[in-house]
Enzyme design. Structure first.
Site, short mmCIF file in Angstrom:
data_model
loop_
_atom_site.label_atom_id
_atom_site.label_comp_id
_atom_site.label_asym_id
_atom_site.label_seq_id
_atom_site.Cartn_x
_atom_site.Cartn_y
_atom_site.Cartn_z
N ASP A 71 0.79 -0.61 0.06
CA ASP A 71 -0.33 0.37 -0.37
C ASP A 71 0.98 1.39 0.16
O ASP A 71 2.29 1.04 0.00
CB ASP A 71 -0.89 -0.10 1.65
CG ASP A 71 -1.64 1.32 0.99
OD1 ASP A 71 -2.43 1.72 0.39
OD2 ASP A 71 -2.32 1.66 2.55
N GLU A 75 2.73 4.45 -4.06
CA GLU A 75 2.71 5.56 -5.16
C GLU A 75 4.07 6.21 -5.25
O GLU A 75 5.10 7.04 -6.47
CB GLU A 75 1.71 6.98 -5.44
CG GLU A 75 0.19 5.83 -5.39
CD GLU A 75 -0.03 5.75 -4.03
OE1 GLU A 75 0.75 5.59 -2.70
OE2 GLU A 75 -1.03 4.29 -4.25
N ASP A 134 -8.87 3.79 -2.64
CA ASP A 134 -10.16 4.10 -1.83
C ASP A 134 -11.03 4.58 -2.30
O ASP A 134 -11.17 5.37 -2.66
CB ASP A 134 -9.44 5.27 -0.81
CG ASP A 134 -8.03 4.49 -0.19
OD1 ASP A 134 -8.05 3.09 -0.42
OD2 ASP A 134 -8.13 5.42 0.64
O1 MIG Z 1 -3.59 6.45 4.70
O2 MIG Z 1 -3.48 1.16 5.75
O3 MIG Z 1 -5.71 2.29 -0.17
O4 MIG Z 1 -6.76 0.53 1.72
O5 MIG Z 1 -6.41 0.52 4.82
C1 MIG Z 1 -4.46 5.02 4.65
C2 MIG Z 1 -3.89 2.14 5.85
C3 MIG Z 1 -3.15 4.20 4.29
C4 MIG Z 1 -4.63 3.45 2.42
C5 MIG Z 1 -5.34 2.11 1.51
C6 MIG Z 1 -6.72 1.36 2.72
C7 MIG Z 1 -5.55 1.16 3.62
C8 MIG Z 1 -4.99 2.21 4.73
N1 MIG Z 1 -4.40 3.05 3.60
#
Ligand code: MIG
Length: 767
Positions: free
Chosen positions: A401, A404, A489
């Site tokens: 996650d 990017e 999201d």
């Molecule tokens: O700033 O890890 O898209 O699926 O639950 C949020 C927490 C960070 C973004 C992800 C989401 C995840 C969340 N993350």
């Protein structure tokens, strides 16, 4: 018209970026950047800027999977060649951990084609900007381009490819988490592809002005390679594109089951309770996902001593209940002098630095953090090896996650209205490309993909007999080789349920078969009706996971009423019963590059009416999904392509080639089966651990039918060495026949049946 000269361009970029990278000018999001851009480009739309190109270029052609491909590489003055590609199978930079990935080299022959399809032309208009122009006839439609917040046809707007994570996916939101610069153009029933291989920012303007023209603006001081695929069928085009950029391996069967996730289950006790709830309520499930709170203060490769004190034990207990565990791993490494990952990485100089050589720090969940340079092979190897921590704890898969990479509280690091690439010291940090050091924005779209590559290769090396499962949010062309993707999201909104269909269709047409969105929606509170309807679509997502944000109301399948829970159980059960069919769809991807969810034009290319439809999709050749996507709706019009179609849950077949008004109650599977299909169904199981011993029934629709049945161990790579079985199934004159195509896997004994119009009989498959 005055063309902006290099000097004024530098001044402009200076104005935009002189405040330093921490305070880069940010847009009040969401901004209609088109407006912003018009101001900057006023008077320039009509005429192309001057061409300042003085570098080198080559052009050649080849046939890939029977499709004619023209390749153009260009580089600016001072360079010697276009950069090494990270998207291509052939070139994939530097050594691999496991080889066997590299396809036979293609042979290209030199050519200078007079004219490219759609009259595609290119030029350089400043020291950091390239332009591409092509015609887009009024009738043509555009698809692909990876993850776009858009309906199926991408025409009529601009699409910015610059990996960016923002959780507010409102309609005019543009740059998404992934960038896959492969555009498909449908023109007069034929398909053409444009793949612009550069991980720098690209902006595709697809006939915004309704002038039958399109353009791409690339902000880069490096070169690029463009591939033009011409005049193919849609399946052939995908076969060719994925021959270049690679295909997914067969996923481990467990990863095709139902995943349950939540940001975050607070502790081991809650996780075990959730798992027990699935078993007690008999809602099939294979995976429990652990979001960031399982870690020790968000330090990657650690677990919380308070909340998950016996981590290995907790994982083992879940596995005893036939669950698998997937843990999240973010790229940001906490700046903490007592933390081994930080210290080790610093000692070896693995983290990205600013242009002045000082460390780059960015704020993410652990606070100030450093970011590994995943473009480097040595860094990937190090990151790969760190996954030994998860292997030792028995963890089954990894979820990437924030890759990017996404910094908390920061907008898009390159303002949307920028038309110049800032100098290196304003590109957050420097990365080490095969050609030498480059500013991050030059290669930003590779960051997440190379992190997932490190993860994939790590899992593969550490557990060589198991197919890795990696899930990623960010990615670039070729990401399908390393990871499944989800689209970040979304919200618990009907609009986001609806848009998931065209978005996933375009992701699939961009070469990535294993994809899904958060079932139930991530942000905001899900409603009972929305959750049930979302599961009815989600059961057909290749990647099928219920996930929800911290602030959102609970949305586990039982969160609402027994009625909703029963509906969801029916959908999840059906997903599991379809597993043999779903596995065969991934086989098809391995062999041909076909996506798993497909637009109707995939199989009905002549059907002009079908080419516009993006609220229905094909799940493989035999199942047409026609979901209910609106609140309060129980009926919808369905367009069935030619032939006869059987309601999935039973009932009278409908004639295709026209629209029908069809009603779908909350617990109806909103789908049709093609007359003439044989689909293997496995008896009901609660977890894929029960898969290989459970009877399979070949369900037959129609008087004359064909189907495919494939079997393999569902976990190892033996299938690549002939370790699989394959039968062609036929139903003719009231008789069931199976023709053995391949036999290389000694499967545990199980029973087989066929079922046709209420008649069910045991069969044995031919040897
Ligand atoms: O700033 O890890 O898209 O699926 O639950 C949020 C927490 C960070 C973004 C992800 C989401 C995840 C969340 N993350």
């Amino acid at each position: 018209m005055k063309v902006r000269g290099i000097a004024s361009v530098c001044r402009l970029s200076h104005d935009l970026f002189c405040v330093g990278e921490c305070q880069l000018k940010q847009l009040e999001s969401p901004t209609d950047w088109l407006e912003a851009r018009k101001i900057k480009t006023r008077g320039r739309e009509e005429k192309r800027p001057e061409n300042v190109f003085a570098g080198g270029w080559t052009s050649d052609t080849t046939e890939v999977q029977g499709v004619h491909v023209t390749r153009i590489s260009a580089w600016p003055r001072g360079a010697e060649a276009a950069p090494v590609s990270f998207a291509l199978l052939e070139d994939t930079a530097t050594a691999q951990l496991g080889d066997g990935d590299v396809e036979e080299s293609l042979s290209w022959s030199k050519s200078v084609e007079e004219k490219l399809p759609f009259n595609l032309e290119w030029q350089q208009s400043s020291e950091c900007r390239w332009n591409f122009y092509f015609n887009l006839p009024a009738e043509a439609k555009c698809f692909g381009l990876g993850e776009r917040l858009s309906g199926f046809n991408l025409r009529g707007r601009v699409h910015t490819l610059f990996n960016y994570g923002d959780s507010t996916h409102v309609p005019n939101f543009d740059p998404m988490y992934k960038s896959i610069p492969f555009l498909i153009i449908r023109h007069q029933g034929r398909y053409h592809g444009v793949f612009l291989d550069s991980p720098a920012r690209q902006r595709w303007s697809l006939d915004v002005e309704l002038a039958e023209s399109a353009s791409v603006e690339l902000l880069s001081r490096r070169g690029w390679t463009l591939y033009m695929f011409s005049n193919a069928s849609l399946p052939d085009l995908l076969a060719a594109y994925t021959a270049l950029t690679g295909r997914s391996k067969l996923p481990p069967t467990w990863s095709l089951g139902h995943h349950q996730s939540r940001w975050s289950y607070p502790d081991d006790k809650t996780v075990l309770e959730v798992a027990q709830e699935f078993r007690a309520r008999k809602i099939p499930c294979d995976v429990i996902t652990l979001d960031i709170d399982y870690m020790d203060e968000y330090r990657v490769f650690t677990t919380s001593p308070e909340r998950f004190p016996n981590f290995r034990d907790t994982v083992a207990r879940l596995q005893d209940m036939n669950f698998r565990v997937v843990t999240i791993v973010d790229p940001g490494v906490k700046k903490d002098a007592k933390y081994f990952v930080y210290n080790d990485g610093r000692k070896h100089d693995y983290f990205c630095k600013k242009a002045d050589g000082k460390p780059f720090y960015g704020k993410v969940w652990p606070g100030q953090s450093v970011f590994p340079d995943f473009l480097r092979q040595d860094v990937r190897l190090w990151w790969a090896a760190l996954h030994g921590f998860f292997i030792e704890n028995g963890v089954n898969g990894i979820w990437n996650d924030m890759n990017e990479p996404c910094l908390l509280g920061q907008g898009c690091p390159l303002p949307l209205e920028a038309i110049e690439l800032p100098k290196e010291h304003h590109q957050l940090f420097i990365q080490h490309s095969p050609e030498g050091d480059v500013g991050h924005f030059e290669v930003r779209n590779l960051y997440g993909a190379q992190m997932s590559r490190a993860t994939y290769e790590g899992l593969r090396a550490l557990r060589p007999d198991e197919r890795p499962f990696v899930l990623t949010r960010s990615g670039y062309a070729g990401i399908q080789r390393y990871a499944a993707v989800w689209l970040g999201d979304n919200m618990s909104w009907w609009e986001h349920l609806a848009i998931s269909v065209p978005m996933l269709l375009n992701v699939g047409l961009s070469g990535v078969p294993f994809c899904g969105v958060d079932v139930g929606g991530f942000g905001d509170d899900c409603s009972p009706e929305l959750l049930a309807r979302w599961y009815a679509v989600g059961m057909f997502y290749p990647f099928f996971r219920n996930h929800c944000s911290k602030a959102g109301a609970e949305q586990e399948p039982w969160a609402f009423s027994p009625r909703v829970e029963d509906a969801i159980r029916h959908f999840v059960e059906t997903r599991y019963r379809l597993l043999p069919y779903i596995r065969a769809l991934f086989w098809e991807h391995v062999r041909t590059g076909a996506p798993v969810v497909r637009p109707m034009i995939w199989d009905y290319p002549e059907d002009h009416f079908a080419s516009e439809i993006d609220d229905q999709f094909l799940f493989g050749r035999d199942i047409l999904v026609t979901p209910v996507l609106k609140r309060g709706q129980t009926e919808r019009s369905v367009y069935l392509p030619e032939g006869l179609w059987h309601p999935f849950d039973g009932g009278k077949a409908l004639e295709g080639g026209r629209l029908h008004k069809v009603s779908f109650q909350l617990d109806d599977v909103p789908a049709f089966v093609r007359d003439g299909a044989i689909i293997p169904f496995v008896d009901q199981i609660q977890s894929t651990d029960e898969y290989e011993l459970t009877p399979i029934t070949f369900r037959i629709w129609g008087d004359k039918a064909i189907g495919l049945y494939l079997d393999d161990d569902g976990i190892s790579f033996e299938y690549e060495e002939d370790g699989y079985n394959e039968w062609l199934l036929r139903w003719e004159n009231g008789e069931f026949k199976s023709d053995l195509v391949n036999f290389g896997y000694i499967a545990p004994q199980r029973e087989y049946y066929f079922e046709h119009a209420g008649r069910k009989e045991r069969v044995s498959l031919s040897r």
